[in-house]
Design a protein around this motif. Sequence first.
Motif, short mmCIF file in Angstrom:
data_model
loop_
_atom_site.label_atom_id
_atom_site.label_comp_id
_atom_site.label_asym_id
_atom_site.label_seq_id
_atom_site.Cartn_x
_atom_site.Cartn_y
_atom_site.Cartn_z
N LYS A 56 0.84 -1.04 -0.07
CA LYS A 56 -0.03 0.07 0.15
C LYS A 56 0.89 1.20 -0.10
O LYS A 56 1.72 1.19 0.76
CB LYS A 56 -0.85 0.02 1.34
N GLN A 57 0.69 2.11 -1.01
CA GLN A 57 1.35 3.31 -1.13
C GLN A 57 0.68 4.44 -0.59
O GLN A 57 -0.72 4.42 -0.60
CB GLN A 57 1.80 3.67 -2.14
N SER A 58 1.25 5.48 0.31
CA SER A 58 0.77 6.65 0.97
C SER A 58 -0.03 7.47 -0.14
O SER A 58 0.50 7.65 -1.03
CB SER A 58 1.64 7.26 1.94
N TRP A 89 9.91 4.38 4.16
CA TRP A 89 9.92 5.65 3.49
C TRP A 89 11.41 5.58 2.42
O TRP A 89 12.36 5.62 2.92
CB TRP A 89 10.06 6.79 4.23
N GLY A 90 11.05 5.39 1.19
CA GLY A 90 12.06 5.16 0.26
C GLY A 90 11.74 4.75 -0.96
O GLY A 90 10.47 4.59 -1.41
N VAL A 91 12.67 4.58 -1.94
CA VAL A 91 12.33 4.43 -3.46
C VAL A 91 12.04 2.85 -3.76
O VAL A 91 11.36 2.74 -4.77
CB VAL A 91 13.53 4.97 -4.12
N ASN A 92 12.48 2.08 -2.99
CA ASN A 92 12.49 0.52 -3.29
C ASN A 92 11.80 -0.30 -2.29
O ASN A 92 12.72 -0.84 -1.24
CB ASN A 92 13.75 0.00 -3.90
N ARG A 113 5.60 3.87 -14.45
CA ARG A 113 6.14 5.08 -13.33
C ARG A 113 5.76 4.62 -11.91
O ARG A 113 6.09 5.23 -10.98
CB ARG A 113 5.66 6.17 -13.60
N SER A 114 5.10 3.25 -11.85
CA SER A 114 4.69 3.11 -10.52
C SER A 114 5.72 2.50 -9.61
O SER A 114 6.89 2.54 -10.13
CB SER A 114 3.55 1.96 -10.55
N MET A 115 5.52 2.40 -8.24
CA MET A 115 6.44 2.13 -7.29
C MET A 115 6.08 0.92 -6.65
O MET A 115 5.21 1.14 -5.79
CB MET A 115 6.88 3.19 -6.53
N PRO A 116 6.48 -0.39 -6.66
CA PRO A 116 7.69 -0.75 -7.67
C PRO A 116 7.10 -0.84 -9.08
O PRO A 116 6.22 -0.81 -9.24
CB PRO A 116 8.50 -1.71 -7.28
N PRO A 117 8.01 -0.26 -10.02
CA PRO A 117 7.58 -0.56 -11.45
C PRO A 117 7.30 -1.98 -12.00
O PRO A 117 7.92 -3.12 -11.43
CB PRO A 117 8.93 0.13 -12.15
N TYR A 164 8.01 -7.96 -15.38
CA TYR A 164 8.35 -8.28 -14.06
C TYR A 164 8.07 -7.05 -12.93
O TYR A 164 8.25 -6.06 -13.43
CB TYR A 164 9.91 -8.34 -13.95
N HIS A 165 7.52 -7.44 -12.13
CA HIS A 165 6.98 -6.37 -11.03
C HIS A 165 8.15 -6.07 -9.99
O HIS A 165 8.34 -6.90 -9.01
CB HIS A 165 5.65 -6.87 -10.40
N GLY A 166 8.83 -5.28 -10.54
CA GLY A 166 10.09 -4.92 -9.77
C GLY A 166 11.02 -4.03 -10.70
O GLY A 166 10.77 -3.84 -11.69
#
Length: 179
Positions: free
Chosen positions: A54-56, A96-99, A128-132, A166-168
């Motif tokens: 879940k992303q904030s 809280w981070g990019v990966n 552009r989603s996180m993770p892509p 690939y999800h990641g």
Amino acid sequence: MKSGNLLTLTLGALLLAGIPISSAAVTPNSNIRLPTDGGDEWPSPPWDCCDKLKQSPLRIWPPKYKCLDEVDHCAAACEDCKRADGGGYVCRDWYWGVNPGPKCTGGGGEEAVRSRPWKCCDDAVCTRSMPPTCSCQDKVRSCSGGCGKCVQVESQPPRFRCLDRYHGFPGPKCHNQPA
């Protein structure tokens, strides 16, 4: 001429306020950290892998994530581990981070990293989603063993492309490795 008057008034106001003009230009003890100061790596998330990420809703950078997976026991890095209704546990920490780490497809984080359908990729196309979610557009002599859908894209010499997604993150570049 008006801008010259404004500059004179600003400098005069600084002097009257007792602020030295030289200290306004240079601050020796700045709390701003530059990438060259070290510590530019992001911390790891408090879970090994996550399927229900879940992303904030806040539009911030870097984004914040929470893993809602129900597990037998929380990872050692989890600080807020709560018992879930289904009998397992949920790590309620925000990362809280990019990966936020890999998906748990079929097991732990190590197995999910190995599930990338290519060993390396120079021409990755990612959302552009996180993770892509990524696909690799490289033309190779043969697809890796992890590729589920390998198609021939050139005949002389034969070249192939893995059509799996690939999800990641796409992983390392191949430019220094044989294709």
